[in-house]
Design an enzyme around this catalytic site. Structure first.
Site, PDB file in Angstrom:
ATOM      1  N   TYR A  51      15.400  -0.456 -14.405  1.00  0.00           N
ATOM      2  CA  TYR A  51      14.642  -1.712 -14.470  1.00  0.00           C
ATOM      3  C   TYR A  51      15.001  -2.559 -13.261  1.00  0.00           C
ATOM      4  CZ  TYR A  51      11.628  -2.438 -18.433  1.00  0.00           C
ATOM      5  OH  TYR A  51      10.551  -2.415 -19.276  1.00  0.00           O
ATOM      6  N   GLU A  53      13.001  -5.709 -12.239  1.00  0.00           N
ATOM      7  CA  GLU A  53      12.051  -6.808 -12.050  1.00  0.00           C
ATOM      8  C   GLU A  53      12.547  -7.746 -10.958  1.00  0.00           C
ATOM      9  OE1 GLU A  53      12.077  -6.621 -16.121  1.00  0.00           O
ATOM     10  OE2 GLU A  53      10.060  -7.470 -16.373  1.00  0.00           O
ATOM     11  N   ASP A 197     -10.229  -3.390   1.259  1.00  0.00           N
ATOM     12  CA  ASP A 197      -9.648  -2.374   0.379  1.00  0.00           C
ATOM     13  C   ASP A 197      -9.766  -1.056   1.129  1.00  0.00           C
ATOM     14  OD1 ASP A 197      -9.174  -0.384  -1.450  1.00  0.00           O
ATOM     15  OD2 ASP A 197     -10.233  -1.365  -3.093  1.00  0.00           O
ATOM     16  N   THR A 223      -4.517   2.162  -2.018  1.00  0.00           N
ATOM     17  CA  THR A 223      -3.727   3.050  -2.856  1.00  0.00           C
ATOM     18  C   THR A 223      -2.873   3.882  -1.911  1.00  0.00           C
ATOM     19  OG1 THR A 223      -5.482   4.707  -2.826  1.00  0.00           O
ATOM     20  CG2 THR A 223      -5.409   3.220  -4.729  1.00  0.00           C
ATOM     21  N   LYS A 226      -4.352   8.778  -1.677  1.00  0.00           N
ATOM     22  CA  LYS A 226      -5.578   9.464  -1.229  1.00  0.00           C
ATOM     23  C   LYS A 226      -5.290  10.095   0.137  1.00  0.00           C
ATOM     24  CE  LYS A 226      -8.610   6.614  -4.079  1.00  0.00           C
ATOM     25  NZ  LYS A 226      -7.990   5.366  -4.517  1.00  0.00           N
ATOM     26  N   ARG A 232       0.864   8.456  -6.714  1.00  0.00           N
ATOM     27  CA  ARG A 232      -0.163   7.517  -7.183  1.00  0.00           C
ATOM     28  C   ARG A 232       0.405   6.114  -7.174  1.00  0.00           C
ATOM     29  NH1 ARG A 232      -3.893  10.537  -8.964  1.00  0.00           N
ATOM     30  NH2 ARG A 232      -5.190   8.745  -9.357  1.00  0.00           N
TER      31      ARG A 232
HETATM   32  N1  DSN Z   1     -11.140   6.583  -8.637  1.00  0.00           N
HETATM   33  C1  DSN Z   1     -11.056   6.339  -7.223  1.00  0.00           C
HETATM   34  C2  DSN Z   1     -11.976   7.222  -6.467  1.00  0.00           C
HETATM   35  O1  DSN Z   1     -12.244   8.303  -6.924  1.00  0.00           O
HETATM   36  O2  DSN Z   1     -12.413   6.847  -5.393  1.00  0.00           O
HETATM   37  C3  DSN Z   1     -11.252   4.944  -6.896  1.00  0.00           C
HETATM   38  O3  DSN Z   1     -10.398   4.186  -7.688  1.00  0.00           O
END
Ligand code: DSN
Length: 432
Positions: A51, A53, A197, A223, A226, A232
């Site tokens: 933990y 925080e 984004d 994110t 990707k 993730r």
């Molecule tokens: N689910 C993601 C995508 O496939 O682009 C976006 O959050």
């Protein structure tokens, strides 16, 4: 040795079936990738127990000295990768990064503008079924019917009419470079904040293959899993930190707080509790990998593969939204092929090819059916596939799309997919 195998064979078998699926199918979902063994090791490590925080050096729990080191490294590496003055690596996901960024810059009930989900945007950019559409007044802009690209005449017109407090650029099915500079011009004309984004092209941004949002945007979210090929998770950055313009001061000193402090406190305690320290540490590992020269070779190959695949589809009379791609994403409008996105996704899945059905701009079908599929190259590029394999993959997809109910064709394609996957092994240490 597997502890799980001995302790819970049922779940071990499920895990092994997923390893097998990832090994033996062609992963073309544009938002997915395969992390390295070091990232897997850190993500599955003992920091899951801690933990923490708060933030490094300012935690609400003792015993944080090592997770502090990991989070500091994650932040420092992110700042170098993206040329950012500020990074918060705690958001559990892209949605939470977007929520924290939006709630920092915009009050509930105020107006935001984002790309329509059906035109390549994202749920968190103002969809009525998402917090963003429920908490804010949303004005969506769309892409141009003829070009498939953002129509800046429309963006400017809507911005002047509705005076959004913040404009979001970026999306989840936009095959072209995000036009940060054009968005900045519109945002400046109406005095709006600009948020990017970059969840999809983050790896390309980090390696200079996509323009950087940092000089133009007040806040940047992403994110980490990707094209960036980490675990993730989410992240928020700013090219430059500055004093906030909302009049928020530190209670004791009366000092005007920086934007970074407002974002930090919106992430925690605003919307999250304990950070996922194993994931933050795994982000640090992935960022370290992304700083290596080999990562730029990887992301260059992602784009070469996507462009080769796009050209191959065009040569077979497929209609690609925007006519091609600058990135890792291809959005195929299947209208002229007389098949829905849903049927194509299912038939391809049977043949061992994983894609997702996707709405195309001005789609007349519902999001559950759709007229298109989205195809991406980050994961297959991680396996080492190159231009020759893209030509084969296009041919395989085309056979299935032309014969979605022909079991003979599907079986033959599946066997070629298996041969292809066997030639580019993945996670074989986990299978042995
Ligand atoms: N689910 C993601 C995508 O496939 O682009 C976006 O959050």
């Amino acid at each position: 040795m597997s502890y799980l195998k001995n302790a819970d064979s049922e779940l071990f078998e499920i895990l092994m079936r997923e390893v097998g699926r990832e090994f033996s199918t062609l992963e073309l979902i544009a938002s997915e990738n395969f992390v390295s063994y070091p990232v897997l090791e850190m993500a599955g490590g003992v920091m899951t127990n801690k933990y923490a925080e708060g933030y490094p050096g300012k935690r609400y729990y003792g015993g944080c000295e090592h997770v502090d080191e990991a989070e500091d490294l994650a932040r420092d590496r992110a700042k170098i990768l993206f040329n950012a003055e500020y990074a918060n690596v705690q958001p559990h996901s892209g949605s939470q990064a977007n929520m924290a960024a939006l709630l920092t810059f915009v009050k509930t009930g105020e107006t935001i503008m984002g790309l329509d989900l059906a035109h390549g945007g994202h749920l968190t950019h103002g969809s009525p079924v998402n917090f963003s559409g429920k908490l804010f007044n949303v004005v969506s802009y769309q892409v141009d019917r003829a070009t498939g690209r953002v129509n800046f005449d429309e963006v400017r017109k809507l911005a002047k009419e509705h005076k959004p407090k913040l404009i979001i650029c970026g999306g989840s099915a936009y095959p072209r470079h995000i036009e940060f500079e054009d968005f900045k011009a519109v945002a400046d004309e109406i005095g709006a904040f600009l948020m990017a984004d970059i969840a999809h092209p983050a790896g390309l941004v980090a390696t200079g293959l996509h323009p950087s949002p940092m000089p133009y945007c007040d806040v940047v979210t992403t994110t980490t899993h990707k094209t960036l090929r980490g675990p993730r998770g989410g992240m928020i950055m700013m090219g430059k930190d500055s004093e906030n313009s909302f009049g928020v001061v530190a209670p004791k000193s009366g000092r005007v707080k920086n934007m970074s402090e407002l974002i930090d406190s919106m992430v925690m305690p605003g919307i999250q509790g304990g950070p996922l320290m194993h994931i933050i540490a795994a982000k640090a590992v992935a960022f370290g990998e992304a700083l290596q020269p080999s990562f730029k070779e990887y992301t260059s190959q992602i784009v070469k593969n996507a462009q080769t695949l796009a050209d191959a589809f065009l040569s077979k009379d497929y209609h690609l939204v925007s006519g091609g791609t600058d990135t890792h994403v291809i959005l195929i409008d299947l209208t002229n092929k007389s098949i829905t996105g849903k049927t194509a996704e299912k038939a391809l899945e049977k043949a061992g090819i994983t894609v997702n059905k996707n709405m195309v701009p001005f789609d007349e079908r519902s999001p559950f059916v759709t007229s298109g599929i989205r195809v991406g190259t980050p994961a297959i590029t991680t396996r080492g596939m190159e231009e020759d394999q893209m030509l084969t993959i296009c041919d395989l997809i085309d056979q299935v799309i032309d014969n979605p109910e022909n079991e003979f064709v599907i079986t033959n394609v599946k066997s070629t997919v298996k041969e292809l996957c066997d030639s580019f092994p993945l996670y074989d240490d986990l299978l042995n």
